[in-house]
Design a protein around this motif. Structure first.
Motif, PDB file in Angstrom:
ATOM      1  N   THR A 127       0.823  -1.213   0.000  1.00 40.20           N
ATOM      2  CA  THR A 127       0.000   0.000   0.000  1.00 40.20           C
ATOM      3  C   THR A 127       0.856   1.262   0.000  1.00 40.20           C
ATOM      4  O   THR A 127       0.537   2.245  -0.680  1.00 40.20           O
ATOM      5  CB  THR A 127      -0.938   0.000   1.221  1.00 40.20           C
ATOM      6  OG1 THR A 127      -1.769  -1.154   1.172  1.00 40.20           O
ATOM      7  CG2 THR A 127      -1.808   1.241   1.239  1.00 40.20           C
ATOM      8  N   ALA A 128       1.943   1.285   0.780  1.00 38.90           N
ATOM      9  CA  ALA A 128       2.808   2.465   0.845  1.00 38.90           C
ATOM     10  C   ALA A 128       3.380   2.784  -0.533  1.00 38.90           C
ATOM     11  O   ALA A 128       3.465   3.953  -0.939  1.00 38.90           O
ATOM     12  CB  ALA A 128       3.942   2.224   1.846  1.00 38.90           C
ATOM     13  N   PHE A 129       3.758   1.754  -1.262  1.00 38.58           N
ATOM     14  CA  PHE A 129       4.281   1.943  -2.615  1.00 38.58           C
ATOM     15  C   PHE A 129       3.193   2.514  -3.523  1.00 38.58           C
ATOM     16  O   PHE A 129       3.425   3.475  -4.276  1.00 38.58           O
ATOM     17  CB  PHE A 129       4.782   0.606  -3.156  1.00 38.58           C
ATOM     18  CG  PHE A 129       5.328   0.666  -4.553  1.00 38.58           C
ATOM     19  CD1 PHE A 129       6.662   0.926  -4.784  1.00 38.58           C
ATOM     20  CD2 PHE A 129       4.503   0.453  -5.652  1.00 38.58           C
ATOM     21  CE1 PHE A 129       7.170   0.988  -6.078  1.00 38.58           C
ATOM     22  CE2 PHE A 129       4.995   0.505  -6.939  1.00 38.58           C
ATOM     23  CZ  PHE A 129       6.333   0.774  -7.153  1.00 38.58           C
ATOM     24  N   ALA A 130       1.979   1.919  -3.459  1.00 39.41           N
ATOM     25  CA  ALA A 130       0.884   2.349  -4.331  1.00 39.41           C
ATOM     26  C   ALA A 130       0.466   3.785  -4.044  1.00 39.41           C
ATOM     27  O   ALA A 130       0.184   4.560  -4.962  1.00 39.41           O
ATOM     28  CB  ALA A 130      -0.309   1.408  -4.174  1.00 39.41           C
ATOM     29  N   LEU A 131       0.415   4.158  -2.764  1.00 41.54           N
ATOM     30  CA  LEU A 131       0.031   5.521  -2.400  1.00 41.54           C
ATOM     31  C   LEU A 131       0.996   6.543  -2.999  1.00 41.54           C
ATOM     32  O   LEU A 131       0.572   7.537  -3.608  1.00 41.54           O
ATOM     33  CB  LEU A 131       0.001   5.661  -0.880  1.00 41.54           C
ATOM     34  CG  LEU A 131      -1.227   5.126  -0.148  1.00 41.54           C
ATOM     35  CD1 LEU A 131      -0.979   5.131   1.355  1.00 41.54           C
ATOM     36  CD2 LEU A 131      -2.455   5.954  -0.482  1.00 41.54           C
ATOM     37  N   ALA A 132       2.284   6.305  -2.834  1.00 48.15           N
ATOM     38  CA  ALA A 132       3.271   7.254  -3.341  1.00 48.15           C
ATOM     39  C   ALA A 132       3.287   7.269  -4.871  1.00 48.15           C
ATOM     40  O   ALA A 132       3.352   8.339  -5.495  1.00 48.15           O
ATOM     41  CB  ALA A 132       4.660   6.905  -2.802  1.00 48.15           C
ATOM     42  N   ALA A 133       3.209   6.099  -5.490  1.00 47.36           N
ATOM     43  CA  ALA A 133       3.291   6.014  -6.949  1.00 47.36           C
ATOM     44  C   ALA A 133       2.086   6.671  -7.609  1.00 47.36           C
ATOM     45  O   ALA A 133       2.215   7.393  -8.600  1.00 47.36           O
ATOM     46  CB  ALA A 133       3.406   4.553  -7.380  1.00 47.36           C
TER      47      ALA A 133
ATOM     48  N   ALA B 121      10.183   2.868   4.720  1.00 49.36           N
ATOM     49  CA  ALA B 121      10.767   4.087   4.152  1.00 49.36           C
ATOM     50  C   ALA B 121      11.281   3.818   2.736  1.00 49.36           C
ATOM     51  O   ALA B 121      11.117   4.648   1.828  1.00 49.36           O
ATOM     52  CB  ALA B 121      11.893   4.599   5.044  1.00 49.36           C
ATOM     53  N   ALA B 122      11.899   2.651   2.548  1.00 48.38           N
ATOM     54  CA  ALA B 122      12.401   2.290   1.223  1.00 48.38           C
ATOM     55  C   ALA B 122      11.258   2.136   0.230  1.00 48.38           C
ATOM     56  O   ALA B 122      11.354   2.560  -0.930  1.00 48.38           O
ATOM     57  CB  ALA B 122      13.212   1.002   1.307  1.00 48.38           C
ATOM     58  N   ARG B 123      10.138   1.549   0.671  1.00 53.87           N
ATOM     59  CA  ARG B 123       8.997   1.353  -0.240  1.00 53.87           C
ATOM     60  C   ARG B 123       8.361   2.687  -0.630  1.00 53.87           C
ATOM     61  O   ARG B 123       7.942   2.876  -1.776  1.00 53.87           O
ATOM     62  CB  ARG B 123       7.960   0.440   0.402  1.00 53.87           C
ATOM     63  CG  ARG B 123       8.334  -1.006   0.398  1.00 53.87           C
ATOM     64  CD  ARG B 123       8.533  -1.542  -1.000  1.00 53.87           C
ATOM     65  NE  ARG B 123       7.270  -1.940  -1.641  1.00 53.87           N
ATOM     66  CZ  ARG B 123       7.151  -2.238  -2.927  1.00 53.87           C
ATOM     67  NH1 ARG B 123       8.197  -2.155  -3.729  1.00 53.87           N
ATOM     68  NH2 ARG B 123       5.989  -2.613  -3.427  1.00 53.87           N
ATOM     69  N   VAL B 124       8.253   3.607   0.315  1.00 55.92           N
ATOM     70  CA  VAL B 124       7.717   4.931  -0.008  1.00 55.92           C
ATOM     71  C   VAL B 124       8.621   5.625  -1.030  1.00 55.92           C
ATOM     72  O   VAL B 124       8.151   6.220  -2.010  1.00 55.92           O
ATOM     73  CB  VAL B 124       7.565   5.788   1.260  1.00 55.92           C
ATOM     74  CG1 VAL B 124       7.227   7.234   0.894  1.00 55.92           C
ATOM     75  CG2 VAL B 124       6.482   5.213   2.165  1.00 55.92           C
ATOM     76  N   ALA B 125       9.938   5.543  -0.802  1.00 51.39           N
ATOM     77  CA  ALA B 125      10.885   6.162  -1.733  1.00 51.39           C
ATOM     78  C   ALA B 125      10.812   5.501  -3.105  1.00 51.39           C
ATOM     79  O   ALA B 125      10.898   6.180  -4.143  1.00 51.39           O
ATOM     80  CB  ALA B 125      12.306   6.064  -1.171  1.00 51.39           C
ATOM     81  N   GLN B 126      10.641   4.177  -3.152  1.00 49.68           N
ATOM     82  CA  GLN B 126      10.478   3.502  -4.431  1.00 49.68           C
ATOM     83  C   GLN B 126       9.220   3.987  -5.150  1.00 49.68           C
ATOM     84  O   GLN B 126       9.224   4.174  -6.369  1.00 49.68           O
ATOM     85  CB  GLN B 126      10.395   1.983  -4.224  1.00 49.68           C
ATOM     86  CG  GLN B 126      11.727   1.305  -4.009  1.00 49.68           C
ATOM     87  CD  GLN B 126      11.578  -0.211  -3.964  1.00 49.68           C
ATOM     88  OE1 GLN B 126      10.615  -0.745  -3.425  1.00 49.68           O
ATOM     89  NE2 GLN B 126      12.530  -0.916  -4.537  1.00 49.68           N
ATOM     90  N   GLY B 127       8.140   4.189  -4.392  1.00 43.61           N
ATOM     91  CA  GLY B 127       6.910   4.687  -4.997  1.00 43.61           C
ATOM     92  C   GLY B 127       7.081   6.095  -5.551  1.00 43.61           C
ATOM     93  O   GLY B 127       6.598   6.404  -6.656  1.00 43.61           O
ATOM     94  N   LEU B 128       7.759   6.969  -4.801  1.00 41.76           N
ATOM     95  CA  LEU B 128       8.014   8.325  -5.282  1.00 41.76           C
ATOM     96  C   LEU B 128       8.905   8.305  -6.531  1.00 41.76           C
ATOM     97  O   LEU B 128       8.682   9.077  -7.476  1.00 41.76           O
ATOM     98  CB  LEU B 128       8.676   9.151  -4.182  1.00 41.76           C
ATOM     99  CG  LEU B 128       7.788   9.513  -2.991  1.00 41.76           C
ATOM    100  CD1 LEU B 128       8.622  10.160  -1.889  1.00 41.76           C
ATOM    101  CD2 LEU B 128       6.657  10.446  -3.415  1.00 41.76           C
TER     102      LEU B 128
END
Length: 464
Positions: free
Chosen positions: A65-71, A116-123
């Protein structure tokens, strides 16, 4: 770094790529393929990651979800930023962030570090995808060459989703879940080394100021919408938090439209939102992504929970779907060159709808596997015809200075479609007391949505 000097060549035919175009295409396709792999590579590895880093059962789903939200939330903003600061510059910055965040994720020692890494990957995905697509559309003139480039991009993107599911299982079983992150590092490094010498900077001559109110409302609206959809898939439509998030998202997106009407330098000009090709092209793309990604979810349920396949065996079964999407993507440019993008949208959608409808005949015995493989292959061909038709339609007729914005809209459509599909079909499946019956009902709903999207595209994208 200065652009690489290539040997002089004779003027290119309108339907033939130069040597530089091929190099640009290889670099951009490699980056887009890696981003597509990232969407699905962790799905199989989630339980193992949870055990290794101490995630709670409720916290595990936040890895995705963190990845999808940021992406999804930041893709339209970054698409416009690419027009303002330079598409190559944003593309390279995003690739650097992707490589670093993947390294951090692979070396994570606890849940906080991994999240934190997943959020950065999404961004990074939100930055690289529209920037890469706008570099693709601005590097190839509108017509056969652009259709061919977008077709190959779509084929590799879909192949990346399938490869991610397979690769995640293989790496987790044979090495470690950490390699699902670390595999990105050498690819990102290779792109960063080669891209500056191959890809030229691309941005408008006149750079307007960034529409900050528009950026805040659309980003907030998309974040709330994606979060609400995710909560709906987990807790159902009656969940108060999900309903609140969806309402907030809708309100912020309405506010975004109102802001854009008065903005001096709007993030997305209203005249663009009024273009029939932009509106209906993106709606058709939304249908294509919602239905195909959710169909993969439905067939994963069927293969694992009805037929008893292992995660790796289920992932390998989708290799046939991947072959269909690659074939559809490769053939799309010739199809569009002969019949047009509108016909590709309609015929691809109808083929996907018929193939999906055939899956209603699946039973609870292994003999149904042949039907699943044949139908998903045909559906993959149709889905990729529709997706390439969507990309060509949604980005055609706009000046080079607005290609970042146009591809940002298209990427936003893609990200929301990928996010929406699974929660919607999950809600349909749980309405039936028997899993196989629920999957069958969801298949019918899926096919109906695809057919409706194809018919409406044909009606509203009529030739002028």
């Amino acid at each position: 770094m200065v652009a690489l000097d290539l040997p002089a060549t004779s003027p290119a035919r309108p339907d033939r790529m130069t040597g530089r175009m091929r190099l640009v295409l290889v670099v951009l396709l490699l980056a887009q393929f890696m981003l597509a792999v990232d969407f699905s590579i962790l799905n199989v590895a989630l339980p193992v990651i949870g055990q290794g880093l101490g995630f709670t059962l409720g916290g595990l789903q936040w890895i995705a979800t963190a990845f999808a939200l940021a992406a999804a939330g930041f893709t339209l903003l970054f698409g416009r930023v690419a027009d303002l600061v330079g598409r190559r510059r944003l593309f390279l910055a995003g690739m650097a962030v992707l490589g670093i965040s993947s390294l951090v994720g692979g070396l994570a020692t606890g849940p906080e570090m991994l999240m934190a890494a997943r959020v950065a990957q999404g961004l990074a995905t939100a930055a690289v995808t529209p920037a890469g697509l706008s570099l693709l559309t601005s590097s190839f003139p509108e017509g056969p060459l652009r259709a061919k480039a977008l077709g190959l991009n779509g084929a590799l993107m879909s192949a990346g989703f399938t490869t991610g599911a397979i690769l995640g299982g293989v790496l987790t079983d044979l090495l470690s879940w950490r390699w699902a992150f670390l595999v990105n590092v050498p690819v990102a490094l290779a792109v960063l080394l080669v891209a500056p010498a191959v890809i030229q900077e691309s941005r408008p001559a006149d750079r307007p100021r960034l529409d900050v109110p528009g950026a805040i409302t659309v980003t907030g609206g998309l974040l709330a919408l994606v979060y609400g959809l995710t909560r709906t898939g987990e807790h159902g439509l009656s969940d108060p938090t999900a309903l609140t998030a969806l309402a907030a998202g809708a309100a912020l997106l309405v506010a975004f439209v109102l802001v854009e009407r008065r903005a001096a330098s709007p993030l997305v000009p209203i005249r663009v939102l009024k273009r029939r090709t932009v509106v209906w092209g993106n709606l058709a793309g939304l249908v294509a992504f919602v239905t195909e990604t959710s169909l993969v979810f439905l067939m994963t349920l069927y293969l694992q929970d009805v037929l008893g396949f292992s995660p790796l065996a289920a992932g390998l079964s989708f290799g046939v779907l991947g072959a269909g999407t690659v074939l559809g993507g490769v053939a799309a440019s010739r199809f569009i060159g002969r019949f047009g993008a509108r016909t590709a949208l309609v015929s691809g959608g109808l083929l996907q709808a018929l193939a999906t409808l055939a899956l209603y005949g699946l039973g609870d015995d292994p003999g149904s596997l042949a039907l699943l493989l044949a139908a998903t292959f045909a559906g993959g061909v149709g889905n990729m015809l529709a997706i390439v038709g969507f990309m060509v339609t949604a980005t055609s007729g706009l000046p080079d200075g607005e290609q970042g914005m146009a591809t940002g809209l298209a990427t936003m459509t893609q990200q929301i479609g990928i996010t929406m599909g699974t929660p919607v079909m999950s809600a349909v499946v749980v309405t039936a007391p028997v899993l196989l019956d629920g999957i069958g009902l969801a298949v019918l709903v899926n096919a109906a949505i695809v057919a409706a999207g194809a018919v409406l595209s044909g009606l509203f994208l009529r030739r002028t």
